[in-house]
Design a protein around this motif. Sequence first.
Motif, PDB file in Angstrom:
ATOM      1  N   TYR A 283       0.837  -1.214   0.000  1.00  0.00           N
ATOM      2  CA  TYR A 283       0.000   0.000   0.000  1.00  0.00           C
ATOM      3  C   TYR A 283       0.867   1.257   0.000  1.00  0.00           C
ATOM      4  CZ  TYR A 283      -3.281   3.582   1.545  1.00  0.00           C
ATOM      5  OH  TYR A 283      -4.020   4.737   1.623  1.00  0.00           O
ATOM      6  N   LEU A 284       1.959   1.211   0.765  1.00  0.00           N
ATOM      7  CA  LEU A 284       2.814   2.397   0.925  1.00  0.00           C
ATOM      8  C   LEU A 284       3.725   2.627  -0.270  1.00  0.00           C
ATOM      9  CD1 LEU A 284       3.804   1.871   4.671  1.00  0.00           C
ATOM     10  CD2 LEU A 284       2.040   3.403   3.760  1.00  0.00           C
ATOM     11  N   LEU A 285       3.790   1.647  -1.172  1.00  0.00           N
ATOM     12  CA  LEU A 285       4.651   1.775  -2.354  1.00  0.00           C
ATOM     13  C   LEU A 285       3.866   2.142  -3.605  1.00  0.00           C
ATOM     14  CD1 LEU A 285       6.891  -1.322  -1.658  1.00  0.00           C
ATOM     15  CD2 LEU A 285       7.640   1.058  -1.701  1.00  0.00           C
ATOM     16  N   ASN A 286       2.567   2.098  -3.523  1.00  0.00           N
ATOM     17  CA  ASN A 286       1.733   2.387  -4.690  1.00  0.00           C
ATOM     18  C   ASN A 286       1.487   3.894  -4.777  1.00  0.00           C
ATOM     19  OD1 ASN A 286      -0.282   2.719  -6.569  1.00  0.00           O
ATOM     20  ND2 ASN A 286      -1.439   0.905  -5.911  1.00  0.00           N
ATOM     21  N   PRO A 287       1.994   4.533  -5.840  1.00  0.00           N
ATOM     22  CA  PRO A 287       1.861   6.000  -5.930  1.00  0.00           C
ATOM     23  C   PRO A 287       0.418   6.483  -5.940  1.00  0.00           C
ATOM     24  CG  PRO A 287       2.809   5.079  -7.948  1.00  0.00           C
ATOM     25  CD  PRO A 287       2.757   3.958  -6.969  1.00  0.00           C
ATOM     26  N   ASP A 288      -0.503   5.602  -6.310  1.00  0.00           N
ATOM     27  CA  ASP A 288      -1.920   6.000  -6.261  1.00  0.00           C
ATOM     28  C   ASP A 288      -2.340   6.372  -4.840  1.00  0.00           C
ATOM     29  OD1 ASP A 288      -2.042   5.434  -8.915  1.00  0.00           O
ATOM     30  OD2 ASP A 288      -3.101   3.517  -8.694  1.00  0.00           O
ATOM     31  N   ASN A 289      -1.600   5.857  -3.852  1.00  0.00           N
ATOM     32  CA  ASN A 289      -1.968   6.119  -2.451  1.00  0.00           C
ATOM     33  C   ASN A 289      -1.195   7.291  -1.838  1.00  0.00           C
ATOM     34  OD1 ASN A 289      -3.681   3.849  -2.500  1.00  0.00           O
ATOM     35  ND2 ASN A 289      -1.952   2.490  -2.067  1.00  0.00           N
ATOM     36  N   PHE A 290      -0.264   7.888  -2.613  1.00  0.00           N
ATOM     37  CA  PHE A 290       0.625   8.881  -2.016  1.00  0.00           C
ATOM     38  C   PHE A 290      -0.128  10.140  -1.542  1.00  0.00           C
ATOM     39  CE2 PHE A 290       5.183   7.679  -3.538  1.00  0.00           C
ATOM     40  CZ  PHE A 290       4.965   6.385  -3.135  1.00  0.00           C
ATOM     41  N   ALA A 291      -1.190  10.501  -2.249  1.00  0.00           N
ATOM     42  CA  ALA A 291      -1.949  11.683  -1.813  1.00  0.00           C
ATOM     43  C   ALA A 291      -2.535  11.428  -0.422  1.00  0.00           C
ATOM     44  CB  ALA A 291      -3.056  12.000  -2.810  1.00  0.00           C
ATOM     45  N   GLU A 292      -3.061  10.237  -0.217  1.00  0.00           N
ATOM     46  CA  GLU A 292      -3.643   9.894   1.091  1.00  0.00           C
ATOM     47  C   GLU A 292      -2.543   9.777   2.155  1.00  0.00           C
ATOM     48  OE1 GLU A 292      -6.642   9.754   2.089  1.00  0.00           O
ATOM     49  OE2 GLU A 292      -6.470   8.678   4.004  1.00  0.00           O
ATOM     50  N   ILE A 293      -1.456   9.098   1.793  1.00  0.00           N
ATOM     51  CA  ILE A 293      -0.358   8.914   2.756  1.00  0.00           C
ATOM     52  C   ILE A 293       0.201  10.260   3.191  1.00  0.00           C
ATOM     53  CG2 ILE A 293       2.002   7.989   3.017  1.00  0.00           C
ATOM     54  CD1 ILE A 293       1.110   5.780   0.942  1.00  0.00           C
ATOM     55  N   SER A 294       0.279  11.199   2.250  1.00  0.00           N
ATOM     56  CA  SER A 294       0.881  12.506   2.569  1.00  0.00           C
ATOM     57  C   SER A 294       0.028  13.322   3.536  1.00  0.00           C
ATOM     58  CB  SER A 294       1.151  13.302   1.289  1.00  0.00           C
ATOM     59  OG  SER A 294      -0.072  13.645   0.673  1.00  0.00           O
ATOM     60  N   LYS A 295      -1.215  12.888   3.769  1.00  0.00           N
ATOM     61  CA  LYS A 295      -2.020  13.552   4.818  1.00  0.00           C
ATOM     62  C   LYS A 295      -1.472  13.199   6.197  1.00  0.00           C
ATOM     63  CE  LYS A 295      -6.323  13.230   2.178  1.00  0.00           C
ATOM     64  NZ  LYS A 295      -7.562  12.425   2.062  1.00  0.00           N
ATOM     65  N   TYR A 296      -0.778  12.068   6.277  1.00  0.00           N
ATOM     66  CA  TYR A 296      -0.285  11.587   7.574  1.00  0.00           C
ATOM     67  C   TYR A 296       1.235  11.689   7.716  1.00  0.00           C
ATOM     68  CZ  TYR A 296      -4.982   9.825   7.995  1.00  0.00           C
ATOM     69  OH  TYR A 296      -6.350   9.750   8.064  1.00  0.00           O
ATOM     70  N   ALA A 297       1.929  11.689   6.586  1.00  0.00           N
ATOM     71  CA  ALA A 297       3.394  11.639   6.643  1.00  0.00           C
ATOM     72  C   ALA A 297       4.002  12.805   5.882  1.00  0.00           C
ATOM     73  CB  ALA A 297       3.892  10.319   6.054  1.00  0.00           C
ATOM     74  N   ASP A 298       4.987  13.439   6.513  1.00  0.00           N
ATOM     75  CA  ASP A 298       5.763  14.481   5.841  1.00  0.00           C
ATOM     76  C   ASP A 298       6.906  13.875   5.051  1.00  0.00           C
ATOM     77  OD1 ASP A 298       4.616  17.053   7.162  1.00  0.00           O
ATOM     78  OD2 ASP A 298       4.944  15.636   8.809  1.00  0.00           O
ATOM     79  N   GLY A 299       7.205  12.623   5.343  1.00  0.00           N
ATOM     80  CA  GLY A 299       8.299  11.978   4.643  1.00  0.00           C
ATOM     81  C   GLY A 299       8.131  10.478   4.617  1.00  0.00           C
ATOM     82  N   MET A 300       8.937   9.847   3.744  1.00  0.00           N
ATOM     83  CA  MET A 300       8.951   8.383   3.630  1.00  0.00           C
ATOM     84  C   MET A 300      10.348   7.875   3.940  1.00  0.00           C
ATOM     85  SD  MET A 300       6.793   7.577   0.206  1.00  0.00           S
ATOM     86  CE  MET A 300       5.109   7.001   0.511  1.00  0.00           C
ATOM     87  N   GLY A 301      10.408   6.736   4.612  1.00  0.00           N
ATOM     88  CA  GLY A 301      11.695   6.103   4.918  1.00  0.00           C
ATOM     89  C   GLY A 301      11.715   4.691   4.377  1.00  0.00           C
TER      90      GLY A 301
END
Length: 388
Positions: A283-301
């Motif tokens: 889920y965290l690697l699929n760019p389709d989800n990045f807009a949603e993930i970016s609501k919670y995360a300022d960065g990715m590790g």
Amino acid sequence: MRAAAASYLFAEFVVASSLRPLSMILPLAVAGSLFAGIAVASVASAAETMAVNEKIIVAHRGASAYLPEHTLESKALAYNMGVAYLEQDLAMTRDNKLVVIHDHYLDRVTDVADKFPDRARADGRYYVIDFDLDEIKSLNFTEGFNLVEGKRVQVYPKRFPMFASTFKIHTFEEEIEFIQGLNKTMGKDIGLYVETKAPWFHKQEGKDISRATLEVLKKYGYTSRESNVLFQTFDYPDLKYVKDTLMPELGVDLKTVILITGNDSHETYELKDGKWEPYDFNYLLNPDNFAEISKYADGMGPAYNMLFDLEKTTKDHIVVNDLVKNAHAHGMVVHPYTVRADALPEYATDVNELYQAILIDADADGVFTDFPDLGVAFLQKYQAEHSK
Ligand code: G3P
Ligand code: CA
């Protein structure tokens, strides 16, 4: 090393040579939104040197290539190597204290099996959560080892000798006071990069490690997005809880980073229909989800291998995928883990080639490394060579 990402998820571009000039790289970068004090690379050529200057080195568990990980001694050494952040991994004791340790087990890095032989669980592991702080402080801490046919074998043989000298586990509060003290005496402002280890496990055991972590951070003045701290976790469901519930409840708002690994690591579990099931990191690697993930995360590790197409990447032919580009497009910075000069991937001849691939070719904004001195030296040299 954690498993590589499903690189087919990303479109690719090829880096013909890992030593090409920065001007060939930056058109592929995006003007990203910034952390306070952390900038992602921007598009203008005039900003190129500044962009490289602003990339950061994170001391992974301190200067852990040189002294046992997470000891205060290791943190002091890393501090003096010029890093931007010192990392803290946290676990909770039976008496609800936060201690700085990578595993939520004690057996890889202490003499717990000698001192408390009857306290292992059925799986043979000695859990931090089964011990009080004073018991944990009675242990001797050491360079990490594996048990091979009953014998302790050092994981990285060239590192600090096992059980040499005397090292102890300390609390999160003690480490914050240590770093804030150094910031005062050294006239710097080095940040915390704090990871709650296995929040799902702590929940199963009736403990809320994220609440405890935020409470300690608040006590020491880390309350806002301007505070020099990044809150990181592999537990995306817990990150959502942190952002939606805990931070508002505690009146804090800190910058966050979601960590990514492969599913075979079993790093995180989530509660689904009353059952704990392995979390699906795809889920965290699929760019389709990045807009949603970016609501919670300022960065990715991510693990650094996740930045490359490993099927096509060879020495002198680094093939970068779109993970960083997509993260930047959604305003997230990327801080991959973990560069080790004594555990290089096949596509890097030496550690500088690996820093180059991650920080320049793939355009990551920073990197975790066990060798903070080599990371800082790489960035300084690169900047000097490209500022003319
Ligand atoms: O938190 C970034 C990096 O430290 C993740 O790997 O397993 O060393 O905590 P780990
Ligand atoms: Ca960590």
